[in-house]
Design an enzyme around this catalytic site. Structure first.
Site, PDB file in Angstrom:
ATOM      1  N   SER A 138       0.633  -1.255   0.023  1.00 22.33           N
ATOM      2  CA  SER A 138       0.189  -0.148   0.086  1.00 22.33           C
ATOM      3  C   SER A 138       1.186   1.157  -0.453  1.00 22.33           C
ATOM      4  O   SER A 138       2.121   0.441   0.462  1.00 22.33           O
ATOM      5  CB  SER A 138      -1.038  -0.103   1.403  1.00 22.33           C
ATOM      6  OG  SER A 138      -1.558   0.985   1.675  1.00 22.33           O
ATOM      7  N   TYR A 151      -2.508   0.383  10.338  1.00 19.06           N
ATOM      8  CA  TYR A 151      -2.511  -0.374   8.843  1.00 19.06           C
ATOM      9  C   TYR A 151      -1.296  -0.089   8.362  1.00 19.06           C
ATOM     10  O   TYR A 151      -1.121  -1.100   7.690  1.00 19.06           O
ATOM     11  CB  TYR A 151      -3.304  -0.069   8.820  1.00 19.06           C
ATOM     12  CG  TYR A 151      -3.510  -0.377   6.986  1.00 19.06           C
ATOM     13  CD1 TYR A 151      -4.043  -2.609   6.923  1.00 19.06           C
ATOM     14  CD2 TYR A 151      -3.730   0.067   6.312  1.00 19.06           C
ATOM     15  CE1 TYR A 151      -3.889  -2.226   5.514  1.00 19.06           C
ATOM     16  CE2 TYR A 151      -3.770   0.047   4.761  1.00 19.06           C
ATOM     17  CZ  TYR A 151      -4.132  -1.821   4.843  1.00 19.06           C
ATOM     18  OH  TYR A 151      -4.333  -2.128   2.780  1.00 19.06           O
ATOM     19  N   LYS A 155       1.893  -2.927   7.193  1.00 16.87           N
ATOM     20  CA  LYS A 155       2.090  -2.399   5.835  1.00 16.87           C
ATOM     21  C   LYS A 155       3.781  -2.127   5.600  1.00 16.87           C
ATOM     22  O   LYS A 155       4.034  -2.644   4.076  1.00 16.87           O
ATOM     23  CB  LYS A 155       1.176  -1.441   4.730  1.00 16.87           C
ATOM     24  CG  LYS A 155       0.005  -2.136   4.595  1.00 16.87           C
ATOM     25  CD  LYS A 155      -0.267  -3.457   3.653  1.00 16.87           C
ATOM     26  CE  LYS A 155      -1.297  -4.231   3.413  1.00 16.87           C
ATOM     27  NZ  LYS A 155      -1.427  -5.043   2.523  1.00 16.87           N
TER      28      LYS A 155
END
Length: 247
Positions: A138, A151, A155
């Site tokens: 991402s 998050y 990632k």
């Protein structure tokens, strides 16, 4: 090192919707002989099966359950392309009461799940001539945002692991691609409040086909991602993708 998907067998995790479904469709469109649609609910793949017939084979994988990944690798022994798309998101800033729990949940799937997939399928890819391993990371693996802190941390760890996999899997002839989408029109993006700026999932699927063909390690498929990727390009080329420094 380029890789042609035509006539190859692929496996895509989270292939029942959003980016995963778009990836499966792009692979099939560009000549993949078969796609194992790896999901937690086998019935959810029925629309793909209805469209593509026996070129889509539902298979059960839960990234948080290592035994399901091992079983899938023992079943899908003809796989030459693995796309680890499935992931989880919980919005939490670093000071949130549930931040640690959120990060633990995300790391288990987004990082340990990646490692489980690589460990289980590396021997399969090697046996089938090397193949390709594609990891969905991402833009937040490179640039963190407060509401996506946990998050982004998961990632970032996955991206770091993907860099190491490029070196390790490359030694067995396996092409590795690290995909860094920005806001893509999925349920996850909608739930995160990014629906208005999100772009089509097909950009990711088509981008992966192109990146494999062109032998690219990094893929920034959408306009937001490309802006960040442009700024990151020099570091990526001169540090991340450069040959390891001899000890």
């Amino acid at each position: 090192m380029s890789f042609d998907i035509n006539g190859k067998v692929a496996l895509v995790t989270g292939a029942n919707r959003g980016i995963g479904k778009a990836i499966a469709e792009s692979l099939l469109k560009h000549g993949a002989a078969k796609v194992y649609a790896a999901v937690r609910n086998l019935d959810s793949v029925q629309p793909l099966v209805e469209t593509y017939g026996d070129r889509v084979v539902p298979i059960y994988i839960n990234l948080a359950q290592p035994e399901t990944i091992v079983q899938a690798a023992q079943t899908a022994t003809d796989v030459a392309i693995v796309v680890n798309n499935a992931g989880v998101l919980r919005q939490a800033d670093p000071l949130a009461e549930d931040a640690i729990a959120a990060l633990q949940f995300e790391v288990d799937v987004n990082v340990f799940g990646l490692m489980r997939m690589a460990q289980a399928f590396a021997p399969v890819l090697k046996a089938n001539g090397g193949g390709a391993f594609v990891q969905l990371n991402s833009v937040v693996s490179l640039k963190s945002f407060a509401n996506f802190a946990t998050y982004g941390a998961s990632k970032a760890a996955a991206y770091s692991m993907t860099q190491s996999l490029r070196e390790v899997l490359g030694a067995q002839g396996t092409v590795v691609v690290s995909v860094h989408p920005g806001p893509i029109a999925t349920d996850m993006a909608h739930d995160a409040g990014m629906g208005q700026i999100a772009e089509p999932p097909s950009l990711v699927g088509e981008g992966i086909v192109t990146a494999l063909r062109d032998g690219k390690f990094h893929l920034f498929p959408d306009s937001v991602a490309q802006q960040l990727g442009g700024a990151y390009a020099s570091f990526a080329a001169n540090v991340v993708e450069a040959d390891p420094v001899a000890a």
